[in-house]
Design a protein around this motif. Structure first.
Motif, PDB file in Angstrom:
ATOM      1  N   ALA A   9       0.847  -1.194   0.000  1.00 44.64           N
ATOM      2  CA  ALA A   9       0.000   0.000   0.000  1.00 44.64           C
ATOM      3  C   ALA A   9       0.879   1.240   0.000  1.00 44.64           C
ATOM      4  O   ALA A   9       1.762   1.378   0.845  1.00 44.64           O
ATOM      5  N   ASN A  10       0.644   2.120  -0.967  1.00 44.93           N
ATOM      6  CA  ASN A  10       1.332   3.417  -0.979  1.00 44.93           C
ATOM      7  C   ASN A  10       0.297   4.486  -0.635  1.00 44.93           C
ATOM      8  O   ASN A  10      -0.541   4.836  -1.459  1.00 44.93           O
ATOM      9  N   TRP A  11       0.376   4.978   0.597  1.00 41.42           N
ATOM     10  CA  TRP A  11      -0.629   5.957   1.060  1.00 41.42           C
ATOM     11  C   TRP A  11      -0.335   7.368   0.573  1.00 41.42           C
ATOM     12  O   TRP A  11      -1.121   8.285   0.775  1.00 41.42           O
ATOM     13  N   LYS A  12       0.824   7.562  -0.018  1.00 38.67           N
ATOM     14  CA  LYS A  12       1.238   8.889  -0.509  1.00 38.67           C
ATOM     15  C   LYS A  12       1.088   9.934   0.620  1.00 38.67           C
ATOM     16  O   LYS A  12       1.277   9.598   1.783  1.00 38.67           O
ATOM     17  N   MET A  13       0.685  11.179   0.277  1.00 41.60           N
ATOM     18  CA  MET A  13       0.583  12.204   1.333  1.00 41.60           C
ATOM     19  C   MET A  13      -0.831  12.190   1.927  1.00 41.60           C
ATOM     20  O   MET A  13      -1.540  13.198   1.943  1.00 41.60           O
ATOM     21  N   GLY A  95      12.114   5.631  -6.245  1.00 43.51           N
ATOM     22  CA  GLY A  95      11.908   5.793  -7.687  1.00 43.51           C
ATOM     23  C   GLY A  95      10.453   5.880  -8.113  1.00 43.51           C
ATOM     24  O   GLY A  95      10.152   5.700  -9.301  1.00 43.51           O
ATOM     25  N   HIS A  96       9.551   6.160  -7.177  1.00 46.72           N
ATOM     26  CA  HIS A  96       8.152   6.317  -7.592  1.00 46.72           C
ATOM     27  C   HIS A  96       8.075   7.429  -8.642  1.00 46.72           C
ATOM     28  O   HIS A  96       8.809   8.421  -8.555  1.00 46.72           O
ATOM     29  N   SER A  97       7.177   7.285  -9.605  1.00 44.79           N
ATOM     30  CA  SER A  97       7.140   8.261 -10.709  1.00 44.79           C
ATOM     31  C   SER A  97       6.840   9.674 -10.215  1.00 44.79           C
ATOM     32  O   SER A  97       7.268  10.654 -10.823  1.00 44.79           O
ATOM     33  N   GLU A  98       6.117   9.786  -9.085  1.00 43.46           N
ATOM     34  CA  GLU A  98       5.861  11.137  -8.559  1.00 43.46           C
ATOM     35  C   GLU A  98       7.160  11.777  -8.072  1.00 43.46           C
ATOM     36  O   GLU A  98       7.345  12.986  -8.177  1.00 43.46           O
ATOM     37  N   ARG A  99       8.052  10.977  -7.531  1.00 41.31           N
ATOM     38  CA  ARG A  99       9.360  11.503  -7.126  1.00 41.31           C
ATOM     39  C   ARG A  99      10.197  11.837  -8.363  1.00 41.31           C
ATOM     40  O   ARG A  99      10.880  12.851  -8.412  1.00 41.31           O
ATOM     41  N   TYR A 162       6.567  -2.536 -11.467  1.00 43.31           N
ATOM     42  CA  TYR A 162       6.352  -1.920 -12.776  1.00 43.31           C
ATOM     43  C   TYR A 162       5.066  -1.099 -12.706  1.00 43.31           C
ATOM     44  O   TYR A 162       3.983  -1.644 -12.477  1.00 43.31           O
ATOM     45  N   GLU A 163       5.203   0.227 -12.862  1.00 44.95           N
ATOM     46  CA  GLU A 163       4.055   1.118 -12.773  1.00 44.95           C
ATOM     47  C   GLU A 163       4.037   2.051 -13.981  1.00 44.95           C
ATOM     48  O   GLU A 163       4.757   3.080 -13.979  1.00 44.95           O
ATOM     49  N   PRO A 164       3.264   1.728 -15.020  1.00 38.50           N
ATOM     50  CA  PRO A 164       3.174   2.675 -16.133  1.00 38.50           C
ATOM     51  C   PRO A 164       2.609   3.995 -15.598  1.00 38.50           C
ATOM     52  O   PRO A 164       1.568   3.997 -14.931  1.00 38.50           O
ATOM     53  N   TRP A 166       1.139   6.458 -16.885  1.00 38.81           N
ATOM     54  CA  TRP A 166      -0.178   6.829 -17.394  1.00 38.81           C
ATOM     55  C   TRP A 166      -1.293   5.995 -16.759  1.00 38.81           C
ATOM     56  O   TRP A 166      -2.488   6.310 -16.940  1.00 38.81           O
ATOM     57  N   ALA A 167      -0.936   4.958 -16.023  1.00 38.58           N
ATOM     58  CA  ALA A 167      -1.952   4.120 -15.378  1.00 38.58           C
ATOM     59  C   ALA A 167      -2.167   4.510 -13.918  1.00 38.58           C
ATOM     60  O   ALA A 167      -3.148   4.096 -13.292  1.00 38.58           O
ATOM     61  N   ILE A 168      -1.276   5.338 -13.384  1.00 35.31           N
ATOM     62  CA  ILE A 168      -1.364   5.671 -11.953  1.00 35.31           C
ATOM     63  C   ILE A 168      -2.500   6.656 -11.705  1.00 35.31           C
ATOM     64  O   ILE A 168      -2.511   7.759 -12.257  1.00 35.31           O
ATOM     65  N   GLY A 169      -3.459   6.219 -10.915  1.00 43.02           N
ATOM     66  CA  GLY A 169      -4.565   7.090 -10.514  1.00 43.02           C
ATOM     67  C   GLY A 169      -5.525   7.466 -11.634  1.00 43.02           C
ATOM     68  O   GLY A 169      -6.349   8.362 -11.463  1.00 43.02           O
ATOM     69  N   THR A 170      -5.436   6.790 -12.775  1.00 41.87           N
ATOM     70  CA  THR A 170      -6.276   7.177 -13.925  1.00 41.87           C
ATOM     71  C   THR A 170      -7.421   6.205 -14.194  1.00 41.87           C
ATOM     72  O   THR A 170      -8.312   6.503 -14.989  1.00 41.87           O
ATOM     73  N   TYR A 204       2.998  -5.398 -10.102  1.00 45.07           N
ATOM     74  CA  TYR A 204       2.369  -4.435 -11.013  1.00 45.07           C
ATOM     75  C   TYR A 204       1.697  -3.341 -10.181  1.00 45.07           C
ATOM     76  O   TYR A 204       1.070  -3.623  -9.146  1.00 45.07           O
ATOM     77  N   GLY A 205       1.797  -2.094 -10.640  1.00 49.51           N
ATOM     78  CA  GLY A 205       1.090  -0.991  -9.985  1.00 49.51           C
ATOM     79  C   GLY A 205       0.518  -0.044 -11.024  1.00 49.51           C
ATOM     80  O   GLY A 205       1.099   0.162 -12.099  1.00 49.51           O
ATOM     81  N   GLY A 206      -0.629   0.539 -10.699  1.00 50.65           N
ATOM     82  CA  GLY A 206      -1.289   1.474 -11.620  1.00 50.65           C
ATOM     83  C   GLY A 206      -2.741   1.102 -11.754  1.00 50.65           C
ATOM     84  O   GLY A 206      -3.101   0.198 -12.494  1.00 50.65           O
ATOM     85  N   SER A 207      -3.593   1.784 -10.925  1.00 51.24           N
ATOM     86  CA  SER A 207      -5.046   1.566 -10.967  1.00 51.24           C
ATOM     87  C   SER A 207      -5.467   0.132 -10.660  1.00 51.24           C
ATOM     88  O   SER A 207      -6.456  -0.360 -11.205  1.00 51.24           O
ATOM     89  N   VAL A 208      -4.713  -0.533  -9.782  1.00 54.09           N
ATOM     90  CA  VAL A 208      -5.183  -1.843  -9.302  1.00 54.09           C
ATOM     91  C   VAL A 208      -6.327  -1.598  -8.337  1.00 54.09           C
ATOM     92  O   VAL A 208      -6.255  -0.721  -7.466  1.00 54.09           O
ATOM     93  N   ASN A 209      -7.407  -2.351  -8.495  1.00 50.34           N
ATOM     94  CA  ASN A 209      -8.556  -2.197  -7.587  1.00 50.34           C
ATOM     95  C   ASN A 209      -9.185  -3.560  -7.313  1.00 50.34           C
ATOM     96  O   ASN A 209      -8.699  -4.594  -7.826  1.00 50.34           O
ATOM     97  N   ALA A 225       1.142  -6.661  -6.135  1.00 48.60           N
ATOM     98  CA  ALA A 225       0.667  -5.355  -6.588  1.00 48.60           C
ATOM     99  C   ALA A 225       1.152  -4.238  -5.673  1.00 48.60           C
ATOM    100  O   ALA A 225       1.286  -4.428  -4.453  1.00 48.60           O
ATOM    101  N   LEU A 226       1.408  -3.092  -6.284  1.00 46.94           N
ATOM    102  CA  LEU A 226       1.623  -1.845  -5.532  1.00 46.94           C
ATOM    103  C   LEU A 226       0.362  -1.021  -5.749  1.00 46.94           C
ATOM    104  O   LEU A 226      -0.023  -0.739  -6.888  1.00 46.94           O
ATOM    105  N   VAL A 227      -0.291  -0.677  -4.641  1.00 48.32           N
ATOM    106  CA  VAL A 227      -1.635  -0.106  -4.731  1.00 48.32           C
ATOM    107  C   VAL A 227      -1.655   1.280  -4.090  1.00 48.32           C
ATOM    108  O   VAL A 227      -1.251   1.447  -2.945  1.00 48.32           O
ATOM    109  N   GLY A 228      -2.163   2.258  -4.835  1.00 51.11           N
ATOM    110  CA  GLY A 228      -2.292   3.609  -4.299  1.00 51.11           C
ATOM    111  C   GLY A 228      -3.691   3.823  -3.760  1.00 51.11           C
ATOM    112  O   GLY A 228      -4.020   3.445  -2.628  1.00 51.11           O
ATOM    113  N   GLY A 229      -4.566   4.417  -4.576  1.00 49.27           N
ATOM    114  CA  GLY A 229      -5.910   4.810  -4.145  1.00 49.27           C
ATOM    115  C   GLY A 229      -6.673   3.728  -3.385  1.00 49.27           C
ATOM    116  O   GLY A 229      -7.235   3.993  -2.305  1.00 49.27           O
ATOM    117  N   ALA A 230      -6.694   2.512  -3.919  1.00 49.02           N
ATOM    118  CA  ALA A 230      -7.499   1.450  -3.302  1.00 49.02           C
ATOM    119  C   ALA A 230      -6.932   0.994  -1.957  1.00 49.02           C
ATOM    120  O   ALA A 230      -7.631   0.328  -1.182  1.00 49.02           O
TER     121      ALA A 230
HETATM  122  C1  PEP Z   1       0.877   4.404  -7.051  1.00 51.39           C
HETATM  123  O1  PEP Z   1       0.875   5.618  -6.918  1.00 51.39           O
HETATM  124  O2  PEP Z   1       1.892   3.756  -6.775  1.00 51.39           O
HETATM  125  C2  PEP Z   1      -0.326   3.745  -7.545  1.00 51.39           C
HETATM  126  C3  PEP Z   1      -0.209   2.543  -7.988  1.00 51.39           C
HETATM  127  O3  PEP Z   1      -1.500   4.486  -7.500  1.00 51.39           O
HETATM  128  P1  PEP Z   1      -2.957   3.983  -7.945  1.00 51.39           P
HETATM  129  O4  PEP Z   1      -3.144   2.571  -7.455  1.00 51.39           O
HETATM  130  O5  PEP Z   1      -3.886   4.941  -7.302  1.00 51.39           O
HETATM  131  O6  PEP Z   1      -2.984   4.045  -9.436  1.00 51.39           O
END
Ligand code: PEP
Length: 245
Positions: A9-13, A95-99, A162-164, A166-170, A204-209, A225-230
């Motif tokens: 889980a990546n809770w971000k800020m 190395g998160h893409s936001e960084r 691996y987090e494309p 364009w898939a993060i949070g979209t 894999y990470g990027g809009s996993v739900n 999975a690396l999961v942000g929002g969910a």
């Molecule tokens: C992330 O920021 O690492 C991520 C995977 O976000 P989300 O699951 O919200 O696309």
């Protein structure tokens, strides 16, 4: 050899003190289902690390979302790997893409951060992934990003995500076929000269739900999975974890 599975889980800020409830719900789920697979890691903001690490009978491991490349000094606002380790966290996302995008972190800097994390006993969750405009050159982009990694390493000290971008949070994801083959090609790239290639877990990470996790996590070349929002919705995150049980 079977590779380790992880749900991270990546809770971000996001992470007021009230977010401990989310953590407790995730932990309760793991404890009540007696789940030993996958390994579950929560990466809260630095401010919550101490509280979550101190949580009693926790089956959830804790990580940070970034680290500084140096140990200490006059770097206002920064947090080092030594400090993260001192708090009791065992993992760090690097190395998160936001960084990379918002803070201009490049291959050389990320390589130093990885060395610093390993020096202080942290396991690294290393993120790579292409921008939408780079999809056609994906392989060369990934090859370049992977250059931050040391050549020799115990595979247990590293997880690749691996987090494309364009898939993060979209809500978008590559097709299942694409995810599987990109993961296979990441391992192939690593096999060229990295000793840990065979055994390292690739997430894999990027809009996993909760809806798409089942299909994504059953792919042969996906180890978690690396999961942000969910990851901020305990029910959804628990469902994602359950696909491994
Ligand atoms: C992330 O920021 O690492 C991520 C995977 O976000 P989300 O699951 O919200 O696309």
């Amino acid at each position: 050899m079977k590779r380790n599975n992880y749900v991270v889980a990546n809770w971000k800020m996001n992470g007021l003190t009230s977010f401990v409830k989310i953590f407790n719900a995730i932990n309760k789920h793991l404890v009540s289902k007696k789940l030993n697979n996958p390994n579950v890691i929560v990466c809260p903001p630095y401010t919550l690390i101490n509280t979550l690490v101190s949580s009693k009978k926790s089956k959830v491991m804790i990580g940070a979302q970034d680290t500084h490349e140096l140990d200490s000094g006059a770097y206002t606002g920064c947090v080092s790997s030594e400090m993260i380790n001192d708090l009791g966290a065992k993992y760090v996302i690097i190395g998160h893409s936001e960084r990379r995008q918002l803070f201009g972190e490049d291959v050389e800097l990320l390589s130093k951060k990885i060395l610093s994390a390993h020096k202080h006993g942290l396991k690294v969750i290393f993120c790579i992934g292409e921008l939408e405009s780079e999809i056609k050159n994906r392989k060369s982009i990934l090859m370049k990003q992977l250059k931050s990694l040391p050549k020799k390493l115990d595979h247990k000290k590293l997880i690749i995500a691996y987090e494309p971008v364009w898939a993060i949070g979209t809500g978008l994801t590559p097709t299942l076929l694409e995810i599987d083959s990109i993961h296979a090609s990441i391992r192939d790239i690593l096999k060229f000269n990295q000793s840990f290639a065979k055994n390292v877990s690739i997430l894999y990470g990027g809009s996993v739900n909760a809806e798409n996790a089942n299909n994504i996590l059953s792919l042969e070349n996906v180890d978690g999975a690396l999961v942000g929002g969910a990851s901020l919705k305990p029910r959804d995150f628990s469902k994602i974890i359950d696909y491994f049980s």
